[in-house]
Each structure stands twice: as structure tokens, then as C-alpha cells.
Scaffold this active site. Structure first.
Site, PDB file in Angstrom:
ATOM      1  N   HIS A   7       0.833  -1.210   0.000  1.00 29.40           N
ATOM      2  CA  HIS A   7       0.000   0.000   0.000  1.00 29.40           C
ATOM      3  C   HIS A   7       0.860   1.250   0.000  1.00 29.40           C
ATOM      4  CE1 HIS A   7       0.598  -0.726   4.413  1.00 29.40           C
ATOM      5  NE2 HIS A   7       0.693   0.587   4.468  1.00 29.40           N
ATOM      6  N   HIS A  79       4.055   6.960   3.907  1.00 28.00           N
ATOM      7  CA  HIS A  79       5.026   5.874   3.686  1.00 28.00           C
ATOM      8  C   HIS A  79       4.578   4.947   2.571  1.00 28.00           C
ATOM      9  CE1 HIS A  79       2.337   3.804   6.720  1.00 28.00           C
ATOM     10  NE2 HIS A  79       2.556   2.765   5.942  1.00 28.00           N
ATOM     11  N   GLU A 130       7.931   0.910   4.950  1.00 26.85           N
ATOM     12  CA  GLU A 130       7.479  -0.163   5.845  1.00 26.85           C
ATOM     13  C   GLU A 130       7.677  -1.481   5.108  1.00 26.85           C
ATOM     14  OE1 GLU A 130       3.235  -0.150   6.610  1.00 26.85           O
ATOM     15  OE2 GLU A 130       3.441  -1.421   8.386  1.00 26.85           O
TER      16      GLU A 130
END
Lengths: 141, 141
Positions: A7, A79, A130
Site C-alpha cells: 500500500h 510511507h 514499511e
């Protein structure tokens, strides 16, 4: 090592307006808002054909995105999340190359209930990354 | 309206170092640098399993990312590109909702040789959005 882009997370000052932008203006499928008090955010998932956008809004005190929104009052991309099949192995390789893992360097359980860690944006061209452990059998066909 | 996330574009101050971060440190497949003088950038494509990262570095004078890098010397995420099947239709719907199309509001030919337009980041939570016309038959299976 990295596989899918799981994502793109965007911090937004007004979750209702941001959801309408993606649903009404851009015509994308969106979820109901999902409060995640353990992670200090309310999330709306925007489903694209090949990945997701996650719209993040602060929830409660000490939200991890409150400071970001104070610096970026209009919102902004917070992020990118990449999938890896073995997070411990990924972390060891990253640390060996000098990349800094945020916090105590150990994976923790992220907002999807899977192990995650974050890499320092200074080591990746100003981009907070991430890494999320997604086993191959959990990946979409 | 929007379909796939075509790419995430990241402006980088050092293309060689950024490429090594994605190829060596993160283990992703990367292209050779591709100079696109008409667009004022040199691009390295980072191929993920479901989408691409495009690492952008200024090329020549008046590069569209030079001012961004002056504001973000470490680099940073520059824009997201979503695919649409009919850009003229998308632009008309966007303008009708009050979203601002950058420039003269008309599609131009983007770095992939396909029609594109950009939407004002103030209208999308601080995120610069590129829409690219990709016909269904051009999409990956």
C-alpha cells in the site's frame, strides 16, 4: 527481496473529505473508516486494481501521524509498504548494509496483524519504507 | 474511474545510490538509467511484483523536479500515477467536481508516450496525482 507494493499510506487532515475525493471524484472503491486505536489511526482503504491506498487520520493521543500532519497541514504521502516473505531475514540483510531500522530494530505487529518494521527515510531518498511479512500463500493470485 | 497504480515516482538526489538501494539493499529488479530529455529527467524503473517505482533525477535545465529537490534535498515521493481508460472523460469529470488540472488543463504526452495530466496536490491531500491513459488491451494480464 521486496515483492508487492502492499500500500501507499497518505496522512489526511479530513478523513471524510479525503474518502470522497477517492470515491466520488476519482471513482475508486473505498472501505468504511476503520478505527485502529492500538496504532493511533483511523484508516480508510482505497482499493485499486493492483494495490491499495490507505488514508490515515490521527486517532487518540500520541498518534504516530500527528507530528507529520502538523508539518504538512494539507496532508501528504506518509510511507510506502513493501511485502517481504521473511522479515527477520530482510532485517538482517538491511542492517548488514547499514540501513537503519526504526525503533528497537525488532519487528512488531502492524495494522494488518502481520509483522512489520520501518526503515529510516534518510537511508531511502526521503521515503519512509514499511516492510510487511506476507507469506506467499497469503498473496492474491 | 482510476484503475491500476501505474507507478510511484520518487525524486532522488543521487540516481546511482538510489538505484543501489533498491537493487542491492532491497533486492528489487531495476532498469538501466533512461534519459528522457524532453521530460527533463533521467529515470530508473524499479519493477515490483504488482507495480513500479520510478526513480527520477533532474536532466538538463528547467527539470520539473529541480525545485522539488531544492525543497527536499534528501529526495522524496514526488507523485502517484493512476491509470484511467479514457483521459478526456476523466478530465471532464474532475473539472466538474472542482478539481484543478495543472497547466492548460489539456492532456499532453507523458514519459511513457501516453496521454497524461496532473491534478493539483492541494485538491488531493498534499499528493500530486498523475493520470495516464492506458487502454484496457495495454494492461498486463
Amino acid at each position: 527481496m521486496i515483492g508487492r507494493l502492499n500500500h501507499v499510506a497518505i496522512a489526511v487532515p479530513d478523513l471524510e473529505k479525503a474518502t470522497a475525493r477517492y470515491h466520488v471524484t476519482l471513482g475508486a472503491e473505498v472501505s468504511e473508516p476503520q478505527p485502529l486505536p492500538d496504532h493511533g489511526v483511523t484508516v480508510v482503504f482505497v482499493q485499486l486494481d493492483n494495490t491499495k491506498i490507505e488514508l490515515l487520520h490521527p486517532l487518540g493521543e500520541n498518534s504516530p501521524i500527528a507530528a507529520f500532519l502538523a508539518r504538512h497541514p494539507d496532508g501528504g504521502i506518509h510511507h510506502l509498504c513493501f511485502e517481504v516473505s521473511d522479515l527477520a531475514d530482510a532485517a538482517a540483510k538491511l542492517v548488514a548494509t547499514g540501513a537503519r531500522v526504526l525503533g528497537d530494530g525488532k519487528p512488531r505487529i502492524g495494522a494488518h496483524g502481520l509483522p512489520v518494521l520501518f526503515l529510516h527515510p534518510k537511508d531511502f531518498d526521503g521515503t519512509l519504507i514499511e516492510l510487511e511479512e506476507v507469506k506467499p500463500e497469503m498473496q492474491p493470485a
